[in-house]
Design a protein around this motif. Structure first.
Motif, PDB file in Angstrom:
ATOM      1  N   GLY A 203       0.602  -0.902  -0.161  1.00  0.00           N
ATOM      2  CA  GLY A 203      -0.043  -0.225  -0.171  1.00  0.00           C
ATOM      3  C   GLY A 203       0.934   1.056   0.227  1.00  0.00           C
ATOM      4  N   THR A 204       2.637   1.155   0.330  1.00  0.00           N
ATOM      5  CA  THR A 204       3.043   1.970  -0.293  1.00  0.00           C
ATOM      6  C   THR A 204       3.879   2.110  -0.812  1.00  0.00           C
ATOM      7  OG1 THR A 204       3.664   1.736   2.543  1.00  0.00           O
ATOM      8  CG2 THR A 204       5.142   3.255   1.230  1.00  0.00           C
ATOM      9  N   GLU A 205       4.091   3.676  -1.829  1.00  0.00           N
ATOM     10  CA  GLU A 205       4.193   3.593  -2.735  1.00  0.00           C
ATOM     11  C   GLU A 205       5.692   3.745  -2.793  1.00  0.00           C
ATOM     12  OE1 GLU A 205       3.569   4.502  -5.936  1.00  0.00           O
ATOM     13  OE2 GLU A 205       1.320   4.707  -4.591  1.00  0.00           O
ATOM     14  N   LEU A 206       6.943   2.945  -3.610  1.00  0.00           N
ATOM     15  CA  LEU A 206       7.902   2.678  -3.721  1.00  0.00           C
ATOM     16  C   LEU A 206       8.423   3.682  -4.340  1.00  0.00           C
ATOM     17  CD1 LEU A 206       7.108  -0.643  -5.414  1.00  0.00           C
ATOM     18  CD2 LEU A 206       7.822  -0.353  -3.110  1.00  0.00           C
ATOM     19  N   ALA A 207       9.926   4.116  -3.346  1.00  0.00           N
ATOM     20  CA  ALA A 207      10.487   4.813  -4.057  1.00  0.00           C
ATOM     21  C   ALA A 207      12.202   4.201  -4.865  1.00  0.00           C
ATOM     22  CB  ALA A 207      11.239   4.856  -2.763  1.00  0.00           C
ATOM     23  N   PRO A 208      12.624   4.262  -5.310  1.00  0.00           N
ATOM     24  CA  PRO A 208      14.048   3.594  -6.257  1.00  0.00           C
ATOM     25  C   PRO A 208      14.549   2.454  -5.381  1.00  0.00           C
ATOM     26  CG  PRO A 208      14.307   6.144  -6.980  1.00  0.00           C
ATOM     27  CD  PRO A 208      13.257   5.947  -5.733  1.00  0.00           C
ATOM     28  N   GLY A 209      14.716   1.230  -5.903  1.00  0.00           N
ATOM     29  CA  GLY A 209      15.204   1.277  -5.278  1.00  0.00           C
ATOM     30  C   GLY A 209      14.813  -0.023  -3.870  1.00  0.00           C
ATOM     31  N   GLN A 210      13.361   0.578  -3.295  1.00  0.00           N
ATOM     32  CA  GLN A 210      12.272  -0.978  -2.940  1.00  0.00           C
ATOM     33  C   GLN A 210      11.667  -1.493  -3.443  1.00  0.00           C
ATOM     34  OE1 GLN A 210      10.523   3.015  -1.027  1.00  0.00           O
ATOM     35  NE2 GLN A 210      11.620   2.470   0.829  1.00  0.00           N
ATOM     36  N   ILE A 211      10.860  -2.182  -2.220  1.00  0.00           N
ATOM     37  CA  ILE A 211      10.243  -3.354  -2.943  1.00  0.00           C
ATOM     38  C   ILE A 211       9.451  -4.004  -1.881  1.00  0.00           C
ATOM     39  CG2 ILE A 211      11.987  -4.916  -4.721  1.00  0.00           C
ATOM     40  CD1 ILE A 211      11.628  -6.679  -2.407  1.00  0.00           C
ATOM     41  N   HIS A 212       7.742  -4.366  -1.962  1.00  0.00           N
ATOM     42  CA  HIS A 212       7.120  -4.386  -1.078  1.00  0.00           C
ATOM     43  C   HIS A 212       7.289  -5.571  -0.005  1.00  0.00           C
ATOM     44  CE1 HIS A 212       4.678  -1.892  -3.716  1.00  0.00           C
ATOM     45  NE2 HIS A 212       4.417  -1.089  -2.428  1.00  0.00           N
ATOM     46  N   ASP A 213       7.381  -5.385   1.286  1.00  0.00           N
ATOM     47  CA  ASP A 213       7.278  -6.701   2.093  1.00  0.00           C
ATOM     48  C   ASP A 213       6.452  -7.901   2.202  1.00  0.00           C
ATOM     49  OD1 ASP A 213       7.805  -7.930   3.899  1.00  0.00           O
ATOM     50  OD2 ASP A 213       7.413  -6.530   5.534  1.00  0.00           O
ATOM     51  N   ALA A 214       6.387  -9.256   1.530  1.00  0.00           N
ATOM     52  CA  ALA A 214       6.226  -9.830   0.891  1.00  0.00           C
ATOM     53  C   ALA A 214       5.653 -11.153   2.165  1.00  0.00           C
ATOM     54  CB  ALA A 214       6.050 -10.718   0.266  1.00  0.00           C
ATOM     55  N   ASN A 215       6.841 -10.935   2.702  1.00  0.00           N
ATOM     56  CA  ASN A 215       7.368 -12.062   3.915  1.00  0.00           C
ATOM     57  C   ASN A 215       6.532 -11.858   5.205  1.00  0.00           C
ATOM     58  OD1 ASN A 215       9.116 -12.485   2.423  1.00  0.00           O
ATOM     59  ND2 ASN A 215      10.818 -12.792   3.331  1.00  0.00           N
ATOM     60  N   THR A 216       5.985 -10.533   5.443  1.00  0.00           N
ATOM     61  CA  THR A 216       5.081 -10.539   6.573  1.00  0.00           C
ATOM     62  C   THR A 216       4.280 -11.269   6.553  1.00  0.00           C
ATOM     63  OG1 THR A 216       7.027  -8.133   7.362  1.00  0.00           O
ATOM     64  CG2 THR A 216       4.217  -8.938   8.589  1.00  0.00           C
ATOM     65  N   THR A 217       3.864 -10.879   5.540  1.00  0.00           N
ATOM     66  CA  THR A 217       2.007 -11.145   5.065  1.00  0.00           C
ATOM     67  C   THR A 217       2.359 -12.923   4.879  1.00  0.00           C
ATOM     68  OG1 THR A 217       1.274  -9.144   4.505  1.00  0.00           O
ATOM     69  CG2 THR A 217       0.233 -11.009   3.658  1.00  0.00           C
ATOM     70  N   LEU A 218       3.032 -13.709   3.861  1.00  0.00           N
ATOM     71  CA  LEU A 218       2.856 -14.693   3.750  1.00  0.00           C
ATOM     72  C   LEU A 218       3.299 -15.488   4.838  1.00  0.00           C
ATOM     73  CD1 LEU A 218       3.393 -17.180   1.646  1.00  0.00           C
ATOM     74  CD2 LEU A 218       6.437 -16.719   1.285  1.00  0.00           C
ATOM     75  N   LEU A 219       4.413 -15.535   6.135  1.00  0.00           N
ATOM     76  CA  LEU A 219       4.774 -15.813   7.281  1.00  0.00           C
ATOM     77  C   LEU A 219       3.589 -16.079   8.214  1.00  0.00           C
ATOM     78  CD1 LEU A 219       8.648 -15.618   7.634  1.00  0.00           C
ATOM     79  CD2 LEU A 219       7.609 -17.222   6.317  1.00  0.00           C
ATOM     80  N   ARG A 220       3.590 -14.519   8.063  1.00  0.00           N
ATOM     81  CA  ARG A 220       2.138 -14.270   9.328  1.00  0.00           C
ATOM     82  C   ARG A 220       0.844 -15.132   9.585  1.00  0.00           C
ATOM     83  NH1 ARG A 220       0.215  -8.420   9.183  1.00  0.00           N
ATOM     84  NH2 ARG A 220      -0.550  -8.908   7.365  1.00  0.00           N
ATOM     85  N   THR A 221       0.632 -15.128   7.917  1.00  0.00           N
ATOM     86  CA  THR A 221      -0.840 -15.941   7.136  1.00  0.00           C
ATOM     87  C   THR A 221      -0.525 -17.812   7.393  1.00  0.00           C
ATOM     88  OG1 THR A 221      -0.787 -16.005   4.710  1.00  0.00           O
ATOM     89  CG2 THR A 221      -2.217 -14.183   6.036  1.00  0.00           C
ATOM     90  N   ALA A 222       0.801 -17.808   7.194  1.00  0.00           N
ATOM     91  CA  ALA A 222       0.732 -19.442   7.538  1.00  0.00           C
ATOM     92  C   ALA A 222       1.379 -19.857   9.025  1.00  0.00           C
ATOM     93  CB  ALA A 222       2.506 -19.658   6.465  1.00  0.00           C
ATOM     94  N   LEU A 223       1.815 -19.012   9.144  1.00  0.00           N
ATOM     95  CA  LEU A 223       1.538 -19.210  10.624  1.00  0.00           C
ATOM     96  C   LEU A 223       0.720 -19.498  11.339  1.00  0.00           C
ATOM     97  CD1 LEU A 223       4.980 -17.392  12.122  1.00  0.00           C
ATOM     98  CD2 LEU A 223       4.366 -19.439  12.448  1.00  0.00           C
ATOM     99  N   ARG A 224      -0.604 -19.057  10.875  1.00  0.00           N
ATOM    100  CA  ARG A 224      -1.527 -18.322  12.046  1.00  0.00           C
ATOM    101  C   ARG A 224      -2.570 -19.699  10.791  1.00  0.00           C
ATOM    102  NH1 ARG A 224      -3.826 -11.873  11.228  1.00  0.00           N
ATOM    103  NH2 ARG A 224      -2.764 -10.984  12.685  1.00  0.00           N
ATOM    104  N   ALA A 225      -2.841 -19.909  10.093  1.00  0.00           N
ATOM    105  CA  ALA A 225      -3.385 -21.468   9.491  1.00  0.00           C
ATOM    106  C   ALA A 225      -2.303 -22.809  10.485  1.00  0.00           C
ATOM    107  CB  ALA A 225      -2.432 -22.067   8.064  1.00  0.00           C
ATOM    108  N   ALA A 226      -1.829 -22.257  11.120  1.00  0.00           N
ATOM    109  CA  ALA A 226      -1.158 -23.031  11.591  1.00  0.00           C
ATOM    110  C   ALA A 226      -0.766 -23.420  12.797  1.00  0.00           C
ATOM    111  CB  ALA A 226       0.560 -23.655  11.263  1.00  0.00           C
ATOM    112  N   GLY A 227      -2.269 -22.157  13.234  1.00  0.00           N
ATOM    113  CA  GLY A 227      -2.672 -22.669  15.000  1.00  0.00           C
ATOM    114  C   GLY A 227      -2.122 -21.507  15.685  1.00  0.00           C
ATOM    115  N   CYS A 228      -1.334 -20.447  15.314  1.00  0.00           N
ATOM    116  CA  CYS A 228      -0.294 -20.023  16.334  1.00  0.00           C
ATOM    117  C   CYS A 228      -0.898 -18.226  16.121  1.00  0.00           C
ATOM    118  CB  CYS A 228       1.061 -19.239  15.050  1.00  0.00           C
ATOM    119  SG  CYS A 228       2.249 -20.720  15.697  1.00  0.00           S
ATOM    120  N   GLN A 229      -1.242 -17.503  17.102  1.00  0.00           N
ATOM    121  CA  GLN A 229      -1.436 -16.218  17.325  1.00  0.00           C
ATOM    122  C   GLN A 229       0.172 -15.318  17.308  1.00  0.00           C
ATOM    123  OE1 GLN A 229      -3.530 -15.030  20.936  1.00  0.00           O
ATOM    124  NE2 GLN A 229      -2.966 -17.433  21.465  1.00  0.00           N
TER     125      GLN A 229
END
Length: 418
Positions: A203-229
């Motif tokens: 949701g944040t605009e990218l500055a030169p050299g930046q990318i969006h953080d996929a890992n937080t969402t990817l791992l957070r949802t995987a952990l939640r699906a595996a029964g974690c808070q």
């Protein structure tokens, strides 16, 4: 600082199982409503507070009678017994219309289905007032079509054993026993960190050299699906001093110590791999596992000054590498601790030729359909689109460098990653 480790996949899996097994051994207990108990594991035996059924009742629509009154002599029909109401005692020589689930009246010990009665119907109210009779033939044994009290479960019996994972049927018997809440193993609370100055939130605009953080969402949802808070603190700075301060603040902000902290990124051989640079001094070992993707790994008991010791797992930063690492090393331990179904390893027919790097287990994405596996995306660990389109990983052992189309191969079924 510990020397870098070099492990095979089985060696690293064993080390992680031992480490996380200790961290997840005593998660505590919480009491929750049934609506939130699906797929949760019972913390103790659930004892039936009452019998089920709680009283003798009719198995079907028919006539409640005493078995000794059956024969060719007409029986006087008395007031109907409906489900959900108390029943008056039945006098000998009479028959009471009874509905399915209605309580058996005292004095009755048998139900004759309406289809076996002559006439095979219930009386109208006007007929009942005029003295309606019915003939119920012989041959029905005492107790026919009667659900006896406690025939499902007796009062005081163990309805569900400790450790049972609550599915719809388990929750059904709990509700049927009149129990509104259950004690379950508490969900492990995991602190999830991402690192990298190049990462910004979706949701944040990218500055030169930046990318969006996929890992937080990817791992957070995987952990939640595996029964974690899961708690997150966003992306931590690549400066060692700032990272250390942010790490300490995140750990000390928790009401209770975390059983597990997971990071992604910052553990390779780059000049700015802050996780490895800082945490290698405080009990976390770093090294490599003979696996692609997901070779760089870190794990250990983090003892950061000013914080309680905590089990720490450091995963690589490329999204596919991080997710493969989670599936190969973390989710199996969570499944055992929390009663999740284990991932299935299936035998599949490979649909095309594949090349594989020697000396490393290849965990490659693809689709498993009708017994066939089709690779997707190649070996690169940044290809999120191929990961999202996959439902399985092919597992190619470290000694195999080529597979022909039609070869029978092992695949790990991950579904949609949930």
């Amino acid at each position: 600082m510990e020397a870098p480790f070099r492990r095979s996949v089985p060696e690293h899996r064993e080390a992680i199982e031992e480490m996380l097994g200790v961290a997840l051994r005593d998660l505590g207990v919480e009491t929750i409503d049934l609506d939130g108990a699906l797929r949760r594991r019972l913390a103790q035996d659930l004892v039936a507070p009452r019998a089920l059924p709680p009283w003798d009742n009719s198995q079907m629509d028919g006539y409640a009678v005493h078995a000794d009154d059956l024969g060719v002599i007409p029986l006087s029909v008395v007031e109907t017994i409906a489900a959900g109401q108390a029943a008056h005692a039945l006098e000998r020589g009479t028959a009471a219309p009874i509905m399915t689930g209605a309580p058996m009246p005292a004095g009755a010990n048998t139900v004759i289905p309406i289809e076996a009665a002559v006439p095979d119907r219930f009386p109208l109210e006007s007929e009942l007032a005029q003295g309606f009779t019915v003939v119920l033939g012989t041959g029905a044994a005492e107790g026919s079509y009667v659900r006896t009290r406690g025939s499902d479960i007796d009062e005081g019996a163990v309805a569900l054993e400790a450790g049972t994972v609550m599915g719809p049927t388990a929750l059904g018997i709990v509700a049927g026993l009149g129990i509104a809440q259950v004690q379950v193993i508490a969900k492990p609370r995991v602190l999830l960190l991402s690192t990298g100055d190049e990462l910004v939130a979706p949701g944040t605009e990218l500055a030169p050299g930046q990318i969006h953080d996929a890992n937080t969402t990817l791992l957070r949802t995987a952990l939640r699906a595996a029964g974690c808070q899961v708690d997150t603190v966003g992306v931590l700075d690549d400066s060692p001093a700032t990272f250390t301060t942010s790490m300490r603040e995140a750990l000390n902000a928790a009401e209770h110590p975390y059983p597990l902290v997971i990071s992604s990124g910052g553990i390779s051989k780059g000049a700015f791999d802050v996780v490895k640079e800082v945490l290698a001094n405080y009990g976390v070992a770093f090294g490599s596992v003979a696996m692609q993707p997901g070779g760089p790994q870190g794990a250990g008991m983090l003892s950061l000054p000013g914080c309680d010791p905590v089990t720490f797992m450091a995963l690589p930063g490329n999204p596919v590498s991080a997710f493969v690492s989670f599936e190969m090393f973390i989710r199996p331990v969570l499944a055992t601790a929390l009663g999740l179904p284990a991932r299935t390893v299936a035998i599949a027919t490979l649909t095309e030729d594949m090349e594989s790097m020697p000396g490393k287990m290849q965990v490659r994405r693809g689709t498993f359909t009708d017994g066939a596996f089709t690779p997707m995306g190649g070996a690169s660990s940044h290809l999120l689109a191929a990961l999202a389109a996959s439902n399985a990983f092919i597992l190619i052992d470290e000694n195999t460098t080529h597979l022909d189309s039609g070869t029978r191969v092992n695949v790990l079924i991950i579904g949609d990653g949930a």
